[in-house]
Design a protein around this motif. Sequence first.
Motif, PDB file in Angstrom:
ATOM      1  N   GLY A   1       0.830  -1.193   0.000  1.00  0.00           N
ATOM      2  CA  GLY A   1       0.000   0.000   0.000  1.00  0.00           C
ATOM      3  C   GLY A   1       0.863   1.242   0.000  1.00  0.00           C
ATOM      4  O   GLY A   1       0.728   2.120   0.856  1.00  0.00           O
ATOM      5  N   CYS A   2       1.750   1.340  -0.988  1.00  0.00           N
ATOM      6  CA  CYS A   2       2.777   2.386  -0.989  1.00  0.00           C
ATOM      7  C   CYS A   2       2.227   3.766  -1.297  1.00  0.00           C
ATOM      8  O   CYS A   2       2.921   4.771  -1.089  1.00  0.00           O
TER       9      CYS A   2
ATOM     10  N   ASN B   1       6.958   6.803   1.715  1.00  0.00           N
ATOM     11  CA  ASN B   1       8.000   6.009   2.359  1.00  0.00           C
ATOM     12  C   ASN B   1       8.925   5.356   1.341  1.00  0.00           C
ATOM     13  O   ASN B   1      10.142   5.302   1.537  1.00  0.00           O
ATOM     14  N   ALA B   2       8.355   4.878   0.247  1.00  0.00           N
ATOM     15  CA  ALA B   2       9.146   4.145  -0.745  1.00  0.00           C
ATOM     16  C   ALA B   2      10.215   5.028  -1.386  1.00  0.00           C
ATOM     17  O   ALA B   2      11.359   4.604  -1.581  1.00  0.00           O
TER      18      ALA B   2
ATOM     19  N   VAL C   1      13.566  -1.106  -3.112  1.00  0.00           N
ATOM     20  CA  VAL C   1      12.186  -1.040  -2.629  1.00  0.00           C
ATOM     21  C   VAL C   1      11.234  -1.532  -3.711  1.00  0.00           C
ATOM     22  O   VAL C   1      11.380  -1.187  -4.890  1.00  0.00           O
ATOM     23  N   VAL C   2      10.259  -2.337  -3.294  1.00  0.00           N
ATOM     24  CA  VAL C   2       9.174  -2.766  -4.164  1.00  0.00           C
ATOM     25  C   VAL C   2       7.882  -2.209  -3.572  1.00  0.00           C
ATOM     26  O   VAL C   2       7.541  -2.510  -2.420  1.00  0.00           O
ATOM     27  N   GLY C   3       7.164  -1.392  -4.333  1.00  0.00           N
ATOM     28  CA  GLY C   3       5.930  -0.797  -3.857  1.00  0.00           C
ATOM     29  C   GLY C   3       4.721  -1.459  -4.488  1.00  0.00           C
ATOM     30  O   GLY C   3       4.644  -1.579  -5.714  1.00  0.00           O
ATOM     31  N   LEU C   4       3.779  -1.891  -3.654  1.00  0.00           N
ATOM     32  CA  LEU C   4       2.531  -2.485  -4.115  1.00  0.00           C
ATOM     33  C   LEU C   4       1.394  -1.519  -3.785  1.00  0.00           C
ATOM     34  O   LEU C   4       1.290  -1.055  -2.644  1.00  0.00           O
TER      35      LEU C   4
END
Length: 248
Positions: free
Chosen positions: A59-60, A65-66, A76-79
Amino acid sequence: MSSKSGKLSDPGRAWDQEYGEIRAYTTSYRGDIDRGVRFLLGYLKTRRETIGGPIVDCGCGIGRNAIPLAQAGHQVVGLEHSAVALQLLQERLEEGTLTGTLTTQQHDLNEPLPIENDFAAAVLDITAVDNLVDMELRRGYGQEVGRILMPGGVVIVVTFARNDGYYGPWLESSPWREEGVVEDPNTGIRNKLFTANELDAVFAPPLVREVGSTLVFIDDAAGVTWTRRFLMHIYRNQGFSVPNDSCP
């Protein structure tokens, strides 16, 4: 607002409207890193630990934050479920330089995480699990977080407490009061409000809670100032590794 018995017709559209038009939540437009993530970094520093591997941000949103974590050198991997949020994130990326990497994927957290077993050194859940208002789906999500976390890895969860100043007053009249679920009249989005034990039930086992605290602070929501109360838990994978052939 939807009816008592009905489901949101399109939760993704509701979040697209929140990010693009309504902006009732400060997390929809704020760019500074979350206090819970700052706490995690400070906590690890006091233990002479670092995040020695990829970070998955569940829940980026717009990347509050990412992006700074990638700027600091992390992978970083953002979903994120909202296409509007991901577009805003990409626009923000154009404004700076990364020393690490940031990749994003549009993904609904109600579904299995599109991440390999034992991949993440850290997982961020900053007001994401509260969107999973179905208990079985929350538990499945907790199992998925455990699956993708490498042995020794940590999870920071920051989510709404039952006595949050913004959401809490709506709980008494909520048709989902017994489940601890409220629907925000400003956005039509439903959120689960947690007790500490309810939050632990999502992630443990396979993870073990290492830190449990309540954040109390003054913040804005829907254009009004409130006393916010969030649960902040750190969980750790104390060594269990998922067999490679169990990845969905």
